[in-house]
Every structure is written in C-alpha cells, then in structure tokens.
Design a protein around this motif. Sequence first.
Motif, PDB file in Angstrom:
ATOM      1  N   MET A 372       0.825  -1.207   0.000  1.00  0.00           N
ATOM      2  CA  MET A 372       0.000   0.000   0.000  1.00  0.00           C
ATOM      3  C   MET A 372       0.862   1.261   0.000  1.00  0.00           C
ATOM      4  O   MET A 372       0.501   2.277   0.585  1.00  0.00           O
ATOM      5  CB  MET A 372      -0.958  -0.002   1.191  1.00  0.00           C
ATOM      6  N   PHE A 514      -4.653   0.031   9.112  1.00  0.00           N
ATOM      7  CA  PHE A 514      -4.429  -0.773   7.908  1.00  0.00           C
ATOM      8  C   PHE A 514      -3.609  -1.992   8.316  1.00  0.00           C
ATOM      9  O   PHE A 514      -2.605  -1.869   9.020  1.00  0.00           O
ATOM     10  CB  PHE A 514      -3.684   0.027   6.841  1.00  0.00           C
ATOM     11  N   TRP A 554      -8.902  -1.468   7.791  1.00  0.00           N
ATOM     12  CA  TRP A 554      -8.844  -1.821   6.373  1.00  0.00           C
ATOM     13  C   TRP A 554      -7.745  -2.854   6.153  1.00  0.00           C
ATOM     14  O   TRP A 554      -6.635  -2.720   6.668  1.00  0.00           O
ATOM     15  CB  TRP A 554      -8.546  -0.577   5.528  1.00  0.00           C
ATOM     16  N   TYR A 556      -5.252  -4.831   3.539  1.00  0.00           N
ATOM     17  CA  TYR A 556      -4.621  -4.739   2.228  1.00  0.00           C
ATOM     18  C   TYR A 556      -4.020  -6.079   1.837  1.00  0.00           C
ATOM     19  O   TYR A 556      -3.797  -6.960   2.665  1.00  0.00           O
ATOM     20  CB  TYR A 556      -3.549  -3.647   2.209  1.00  0.00           C
ATOM     21  N   PHE A 635      -8.540  -2.416  -0.963  1.00  0.00           N
ATOM     22  CA  PHE A 635      -8.711  -2.672   0.467  1.00  0.00           C
ATOM     23  C   PHE A 635     -10.107  -3.234   0.728  1.00  0.00           C
ATOM     24  O   PHE A 635     -11.061  -2.930   0.015  1.00  0.00           O
ATOM     25  CB  PHE A 635      -8.524  -1.381   1.275  1.00  0.00           C
ATOM     26  N   GLU A 637     -12.770  -3.764   4.134  1.00  0.00           N
ATOM     27  CA  GLU A 637     -12.949  -3.379   5.533  1.00  0.00           C
ATOM     28  C   GLU A 637     -13.217  -4.603   6.396  1.00  0.00           C
ATOM     29  O   GLU A 637     -14.007  -5.474   6.028  1.00  0.00           O
ATOM     30  CB  GLU A 637     -14.111  -2.387   5.673  1.00  0.00           C
TER      31      GLU A 637
END
Length: 641
Positions: A372, A514, A554, A556, A635, A637
């Motif tokens: 990310m 994240f 989130w 990734y 991404f 959630e």
Amino acid sequence: MSAAATPPVPHVPVRIFPDSEAASVQVARELATFIRERAAQGRSAVLGLATGSSPTRVYEELVRLHRQEGLSFRNVISFNLDEYYPMAPDSLQSYVRFMHEYLFDHVDIAPGNIHIPDGTIAADQVADFGRHYEEQIRAAGGIDWQLLGIGRTGHIGFNEPGSGPASRTRLITLDHITRTDAASDFYGEENVPRRAITMGVGTILEARHVVLLAWGEGKAAVVKRLVEGEPTDSVPATYLQHHPAVQVVLDEAAAAELSPRKTPWLAGEPCNWQQPALVRKAVTWLARELEKPILKLTDEDYNENGLSDLLANSGEAYTINIRVFNELQHTITGWPGGKPNADDTYRPERATPFPKRVLIFSPHPDDDVISMGGTLLRLVEQGHEVHVAYQTSGNIAVFDEDVIRFAEFVADYDELFRFDEQPAENLYQRVADFLRNKQPGQVDSEEVQQIKGLIRRGEAKSALRYAGLDPDTRAHFQDLPFYETGRVRKKPLGEEDIRLTMALLEQLQPHQIFAAGDLSDPHGTHRVCLAAIMQAVQRLRAEGCAWLSDCRVWLYRGAWQEWDIDQIEMAVPLSPQELTRKRRAIFKHQSQKDRPLFPGADQREFWQRAEARNRTTARLYDQLGLPEYEGIEAFVEWITD
C-alpha cells in the motif's frame, strides 16, 4: 444453460470451516475420539501422519487434549508419509525432528510405535527400506486413519505428478515447484534436497479413513482440481476420488475456487439474491466471462449464463447493471483517509475527523510500501498523522553477504563504533568466522540475527523518510516474540504478541488501521500478525475502549495476492508518477532487491509483483466500464463488531 454454465460435479466430500483454527481443532477432536474408541476396544489405532504447515495446529490440539483431558497415545502406532533424502534426523528440516517437536515429545506414545522414513540409509538400500516399510504397515493391521496435506503440484506425501495409483513407498525426485515452496525452510532453493522417500499413492489409498487438510488462498487452485477435476497422475491427489472414506477439510480461503463458493449459481446452489455482495459477485463474473462492460450486459447474457434467477428476482438487466456499476464506482477514492468538507455518503471512508491518526501494520519491514505504498504516500501528503508498526524484524530474509558488508563498514570506523563494548574489528571477525563455517539451514548466531534485524530496520526507516515521515516518531518496531526464533518455522501466536499489539493500539488510539490480509504468504507470518491485531482489537473492544467506536480497520494485500474485484470496498487509484514513487520507496529495502531470499512461488521481485497487481486491478476496473487508471491499490474493511 450455456456451456459456461454447466454445473461441475464434486467428486469428494468437502467440509468447510470459517478458518484453519476451527477446522484443526475439530479434526483433532475427531482423531482423539477414534483413538479413545480403539483403546476402549483394546485395539491399536494405526495413524498415518503428515508434516508441513497444514497439520501443526492439529498436533498442538492433540497435545493439549493429552495434557488437559487425559488423551493417551499408548495404543497409537504411527507411520509418517515421507522424509527428505538425504536427511539427518536431527537436522532443522528433518521430519523426524518436526514430529518430535510438534507431537511425539509431548505425548505418551511408545518410541517403538513411531515409524518415519529414514533419510540416512544408503541409496542402494532405499528400495529394500520401502518394501520393509510397507511390510511394517501391513503387520500393524494397515493404516486406520490417514492425515494428509496437499502441495501446489497436487502431491500427497511426496508423490509428485506422474505418480500412479499403484505406487508404493519409494525414493522420488522432487518437482521444481515443490523445491521452490520448500526453499524458505532451507534458506534457499539450492539447499533443498532433490529427492525424498515417500509412501506411494497406493499405500495411502489403502488407509481405511483419509482426511486431507488445506488452508489458505494459495491452495485454492489445486483444491479445485482435487474436488472437481478428473483423476489424473498429473495431480496425484485426484486419485483420492476413488477412496470410499475420504474427507477434504478446508478453510474458507482454500475453498474459494470451488464452484459452490465461486459461482454458486452454476453449481445448483440456492442463491439469496437479496444479498448485494452476491449480486455484485455474479455480475462482475458475468462481465468478465463475456468480456463486456457491466453497462452493456443484456437480459440474454444473464439468461444464457446461469443467471436467469437473478434476472427474475431483480428485474431487467439495465437495473441490475446500474446498481452494481454504482457500487463499484463508489469504491474508488483518491482520499483514502476521507475527504474533508465533502459529502461522504457514497465514499468508502468518512470525512471526519480530519486529519486522522492512521496506524499501518506491516508484518515484515517492507510490506507497507509493497502492498500500500501509494496509499501511504497519499495519506502523508493529505496531512494525516501516519504511523507504521513493523510487527517483525524480518531478520531471516537477509543474505549472509549483506551481514559481512555491514560488519566491514563498522570495522572501518572502529574508533566510532563499539559492539557490546568490544572493538568493532572483533565484531567483524566473529561474524566472518561464524558465516564462514555456517552449514546450510543452520540458525544464525544471536549476533548475526541482530545485525540482519538492524539492516531491515534501517531500510524501513529510509523508506519512511522518503515518504515524508520522521522514523523517530512515526516508526514502531514491535519485534513480536513469535517471530524471533532465527528459523523459518515460528512459534505460535502468544500472549506477549497480543499484549504488545494492544499496548500500541492504546498508545496511538488510531482512527484508521491498515493491516495485511494477504494470507497467501507461504511462511505464515502475515496470518499470525493479522491474528495478533484481530485478537488485540477484540480484547480492547471487550474492555470498553471508546476510541474503537470511531476506528475503521482496512485490510490490504499485494505481496502475494490481490483482492478479487467483487470483494474490494476501497480502491485507491495511482497515477504513473505515484506508481513510480511507490517503486522508489520499495527500492529503499535494498536487502530485498534483485533477489529476495524467500521469493515463494513467484520469482519476480516484490516491486514487480506489486506493480503487476496494481495494474491488473486498474485494468479490471477499466474493462468493467469504469475510469482507467495506471494502477489501483485495493482494500477490504474488517468489521470488528
């Protein structure tokens, strides 16, 4: 129905669990019940046992049942599937050592009841050993309960492609893919033995009951071939379709490619078309199958490809198309932290608070920029308070020659640098002597591990500085204890790992988290790191931490795999310039450049993988009729409630 809509027929029974933890515990309990039943009958329980990552949690649960619930192994006779050849039993990679570490040393099994192929015998004696191993199995009454994993080549045991259903215990040459997958255990593919002794497919098929375990997205493709393909020696596991009492036990990720999961409308499964996620999955599948933008799909397209029920339930194609197109469009945002002073009704992230306090968890010291990096750069540029937590040191992924290079540098500045209050030249000599005599697969000395960890730490700091962050205040090096074994095989997630994660969360109280949801990581580090975060968040929520009500998590991917387009909930577009900046941030991790020590099945460099996945995601959005971008980071959630 069109040809594309012909329902596949599953050939073996499948049990799917939410995760590998639940599946492993259930399999262990069923095996324990069988052992106890045989003991009550005064009979032996003859078990065929597997090694590798898949059964480890099963063994851990069996040990717990022995210690806490009195499960005895005195009536158990075990036969292991395989062993590398040649292989000393005390080697780190030996399956003899594996079985003792995970099971045998912790239960009351009689040493004489343990049978594992011998990796030390002379080559001209292997054939006789194989025949003797088969005789021992027959003398024990045959295998009652066989536990299996499955390799990406479709091997069971080490029965590589080409192994027929009548094959017996023998010496076999390992497939290149198998050796590549094992490279991390041996600190490089060049150290992986080229041969192994394995039970044959025919030996396995004679077991009375067979349970095959498979976890993670990386096994999904071969699981599909096992369950829905035809028997073939190119995928030896498919011969299990002939077995009268076999079960395939999967987690959701390993089951992802099976038709009832991937395309339930083609598998004859009942579909609840009131679920928006299922509608989106079906429509994006249809558009990709027909290579048409979503807004050009017609009633005929739906009817002719197994989606007539969706059409009947939801109205004309145009209405469905518009709804799904809008859902995908609303995932795209150039403001991953939320756009201030804007209507956020249809944005994936809320506008307030602004700026946000953002915590990015990176399992290894480079996962943040690999997976990310573009989003990280944008969060910084848009004024958010960005912190990065590096969960592990990543020290095992550094080449020995890099250690020598850095030790030489320190020695050249001996008057400025000291190591444990000893002259730096002594450091160089100790490191050089150790590495000169280091055996393939040998664990590094603590001193070498520390240097390798410092190399990775320095690279992470450099990447953060490039992104515009002060590493002294924004980098958090957790060095979670589960990782710090000096070996590829790690300890299970422990209380200290969770406690350290909770402490950092409480300290920062972020508005956004994240975390890596890239569970295809073949070494398992991503999976353990994510479990640490999830358990920490759940405990804090149970303790009533108010700040969590205003925090979103989130997930990734990118280093090993990407989210499917129907799963994506936030898509951050990248311009050509942003993709270039992301690449430069990845380049700061010089020890992982050119050739990573543990590349896994994908031999490309990590920056190449990341760019390819970012461009592929952007291309998919374009093909579905949405705006065209150079790249997209995706991404999903995680709902913490």
